[in-house]
Motif scaffolding. Structure first.
Motif, PDB file in Angstrom:
ATOM      1  N   UNK A 162      17.392 -26.717  10.902  1.00  0.00           N
ATOM      2  CA  UNK A 162      18.099 -25.773  11.866  1.00  0.00           C
ATOM      3  C   UNK A 162      18.622 -24.508  11.112  1.00  0.00           C
ATOM      4  N   UNK A 163      18.775 -25.188   9.427  1.00  0.00           N
ATOM      5  CA  UNK A 163      19.318 -24.272   8.763  1.00  0.00           C
ATOM      6  C   UNK A 163      18.459 -22.661   7.992  1.00  0.00           C
ATOM      7  N   UNK A 164      18.985 -21.453   7.999  1.00  0.00           N
ATOM      8  CA  UNK A 164      18.401 -20.138   7.698  1.00  0.00           C
ATOM      9  C   UNK A 164      18.142 -19.542   6.383  1.00  0.00           C
ATOM     10  N   UNK A 165      17.793 -19.539   5.270  1.00  0.00           N
ATOM     11  CA  UNK A 165      17.381 -19.046   4.236  1.00  0.00           C
ATOM     12  C   UNK A 165      17.513 -17.791   4.070  1.00  0.00           C
ATOM     13  N   UNK A 166      18.195 -17.155   3.331  1.00  0.00           N
ATOM     14  CA  UNK A 166      17.869 -15.998   3.332  1.00  0.00           C
ATOM     15  C   UNK A 166      17.343 -16.079   1.613  1.00  0.00           C
ATOM     16  N   UNK A 167      17.328 -14.476   0.953  1.00  0.00           N
ATOM     17  CA  UNK A 167      16.415 -14.150   0.166  1.00  0.00           C
ATOM     18  C   UNK A 167      17.523 -12.784   0.061  1.00  0.00           C
ATOM     19  N   UNK A 168      17.448 -12.849  -0.868  1.00  0.00           N
ATOM     20  CA  UNK A 168      18.197 -11.075  -1.126  1.00  0.00           C
ATOM     21  C   UNK A 168      17.315 -10.340  -2.263  1.00  0.00           C
ATOM     22  N   UNK A 169      17.445  -8.932  -1.776  1.00  0.00           N
ATOM     23  CA  UNK A 169      16.406  -8.429  -2.604  1.00  0.00           C
ATOM     24  C   UNK A 169      15.828  -8.658  -4.222  1.00  0.00           C
ATOM     25  N   UNK A 170      17.082  -9.061  -5.193  1.00  0.00           N
ATOM     26  CA  UNK A 170      17.347  -9.399  -6.337  1.00  0.00           C
ATOM     27  C   UNK A 170      16.267 -10.843  -6.286  1.00  0.00           C
ATOM     28  N   UNK A 171      16.692 -11.729  -4.937  1.00  0.00           N
ATOM     29  CA  UNK A 171      15.760 -12.934  -5.544  1.00  0.00           C
ATOM     30  C   UNK A 171      17.224 -14.325  -5.386  1.00  0.00           C
ATOM     31  N   UNK A 172      18.280 -13.545  -5.051  1.00  0.00           N
ATOM     32  CA  UNK A 172      19.488 -14.338  -4.714  1.00  0.00           C
ATOM     33  C   UNK A 172      19.375 -16.069  -2.974  1.00  0.00           C
ATOM     34  N   UNK A 173      19.405 -16.848  -3.304  1.00  0.00           N
ATOM     35  CA  UNK A 173      18.830 -17.618  -2.239  1.00  0.00           C
ATOM     36  C   UNK A 173      20.161 -17.925  -1.418  1.00  0.00           C
TER      37      UNK A 173
END
Length: 519
Positions: free
Chosen positions: A451-462
């Protein structure tokens, strides 16, 4: 007197004497030797103080403790200086190649890049502009620092000011000679000044800042700025008037604060009117204090109009979630949820619900508290999904963003044009700004089974985000990426079928809960 905490500062990089991007040589080293020398300059004091604290061993009395507190203050100053350098250098260096970086590193196909360019045109954003790059890196830094983008935005303002404008102040901060607050105030009051005036301010204030309190530095910086600022008092008043606003803060215990920031004569006129309205209450049995009468008078004016006048033509709309089972099980401890605010006492919620024109039932998970379905009633499916997301997410789902549901829109996690479906799992709420981040600036999001969401930034931070309605995350498993596991022997997760609970669930007195096979 310090700046009141409720005042919104109007600090801005455009008010600092910054050179154009690409010409700020502090962020671009000319040789490995220069880079190593600067590394030692900023990280050396930090390492030295940390080692001294570690090697000192256990504390030996109050005097020793106070000396260590002084060292810790110097350590905090050094850490703040390093953060400023990293922020200012990162945003300066990425600005030279951000568009190319998104196109070559963060997307995998030409079709994805074409879609990102199309999205950028739709949102009217230039992916190579300083403003876009600045806001995007602030969002990434907020993930790294676990702070809100708003707070990191203020950090970025001070970082650029120290790195590129108040350089001597930055060196004093890195050495632990002054506090972060003093350094920030010097930057703040360097706004609207020229380079020569900034240099004079540093020469005047830094000797003082090495020994004086933060309050003393603040007062001296403010007065010095007013003497050096060539702008007239009249123009400053016009700028202040342009910043008038209304703001809301959520407080504890079901309370909130409303602030009107306006011209002084307007505020005092309103204040006098409120006092006069409160004075009309002459009932000797009224238990309210004068302060309470004035607060109630102001609320009545906004919601119902002045006495003897018709009420507001537009009635306010609020959404309240009342947990029926918890309310019946223990009404003295149950809490409802006011949309955009958070928990409020169940008694207050029931008073508000008494005048509600309609109700909508929301099915929630009894273990986590997350909304899992919404009674569709007569609404179209799209409206039912919107209602569900409002109850489940409650605000924009981007890391650190708290824009409420009514300022966010439904967004597909997997694009509809690429096969994504309009389902609960594949949709979430995003505000306009962070839709642009996702579709045009290289941010990616993935829905996880738990149920969670994983975000990945342009430089790879999660960064992992969880719907706001989820109250219990103890069994969420982001590492193994599967649904929450529930233990059958956990007494806190058992529902006792009292007569009241049976009535809410629609069960007969001899009827039991159906066996779902989940234990």
């Amino acid at each position: 007197m310090t700046t009141p905490a409720y005042l919104e500062d109007n600090d801005g990089e455009h008010r600092l004497p910054l050179r154009p991007p690409g010409t700020r040589t502090e962020s671009h080293k000319t040789s490995p030797f220069a880079a190593q020398r600067e590394h030692q300059m900023f990280f050396g004091p930090l390492k030295k103080i940390a080692n001294e604290l570690y090697d000192a061993g256990p504390v030996n009395g109050p005097g020793d403790a106070l000396e260590r507190l002084q060292k810790i203050q110097r350590l905090l100053s050094s850490v703040e200086a390093v953060i400023c350098v990293l922020l200012a250098d990162s945003v300066e260096q990425v600005s030279e190649s951000f568009s190319d970086f998104i196109a070559t590193e963060n997307t995998h196909t030409a079709e994805e890049e074409a879609e990102a360019r199309k999205s950028a045109a739709y949102y009217g954003v230039d992916r190579g502009s300083e403003q876009t790059i600045n806001s995007n890196l602030i969002a990434e830094a907020a993930v790294a620092l676990r702070e809100s983008p708003r707070k990191v935005g203020k950090r970025m303002f001070h970082a650029k000011g120290l790195r590129h404008v108040c350089k001597t102040t930055l060196l004093a901060l890195a050495a632990g000679e002054i506090t972060a607050k003093a350094a920030h105030d010097i930057v703040k009051y360097s706004q609207d000044l020229g380079p020569g005036q900034v240099s004079l301010m540093e020469q005047t204030l830094l000797p003082l800042a090495r020994t004086a309190s933060d309050e003393t530095v603040y007062q001296r910086a403010r007065r010095l700025h007013d003497r050096l600022n060539p702008d007239s008092a009249e123009n400053r008043q016009k700028d202040a008037m342009a910043a008038r606003n209304v703001k809301v803060w959520n407080d504890e215990d079901g309370m909130a604060t409303l602030q009107l920031h306006h011209r002084a004569d307007v505020i005092h006129s309103i204040r006098n009117s409120i006092k006069q309205a409160a004075a009309q209450s002459t009932d000797p049995k009224d238990p309210r204090t004068q302060t309470q009468l004035e607060a109630d008078a102001l609320a009545d004016v906004y919601l119902n109009g002045w006495p003897g006048m018709e009420g507001m033509p537009l009635k306010p709309r609020v959404s309240i979630t009342i947990p029926a089972v918890e309310m019946l099980a223990n009404p003295t401890r149950a809490l409802a949820d006011l949309e955009g605010h958070g928990p409020i006492p169940i008694g207050v919620a029931l008073e508000l619900a008494a005048d509600a024109p309609s109700f909508q039932r929301v099915l929630t998970d009894p273990w986590t508290g997350a909304a899992i379905d919404v009674e569709p009633k007569k609404y179209r499916p799209s409206q039912g999904l919107r209602d569900f997301l409002r109850h489940r997410d409650q605000h924009c789902g981007f890391p650190g963003c708290r824009r409420p549901a009514d300022r966010s829109e439904i967004d597909h996690i997997e694009a509809f044009g690429q096969g994504g479906h309009t389902t609960r799992r594949n949709t979430h709420l995003l505000c306009k700004q962070h839709q642009m981040f996702k579709h045009a600036l290289g941010w990616k999001v993935f829905a996880c089974p738990d149920g969670s969401k994983t975000w990945v930034s342009p430089h790879g931070l999660r960064s992992i985000t969880i719907p706001e309605s989820v109250a219990n995350v103890a069994n969420f498993d982001h590492v193994n990426d599967h649904c929450p596991q529930r233990t059958s022997d956990d007494a806190a997760h058992k529902v006792h079928l009292t007569p009241e609970v049976r009535r809410v669930l629609g069960l007969g007195q001899d009827e039991d809960l159906p066996d779902t096979g989940t234990g």
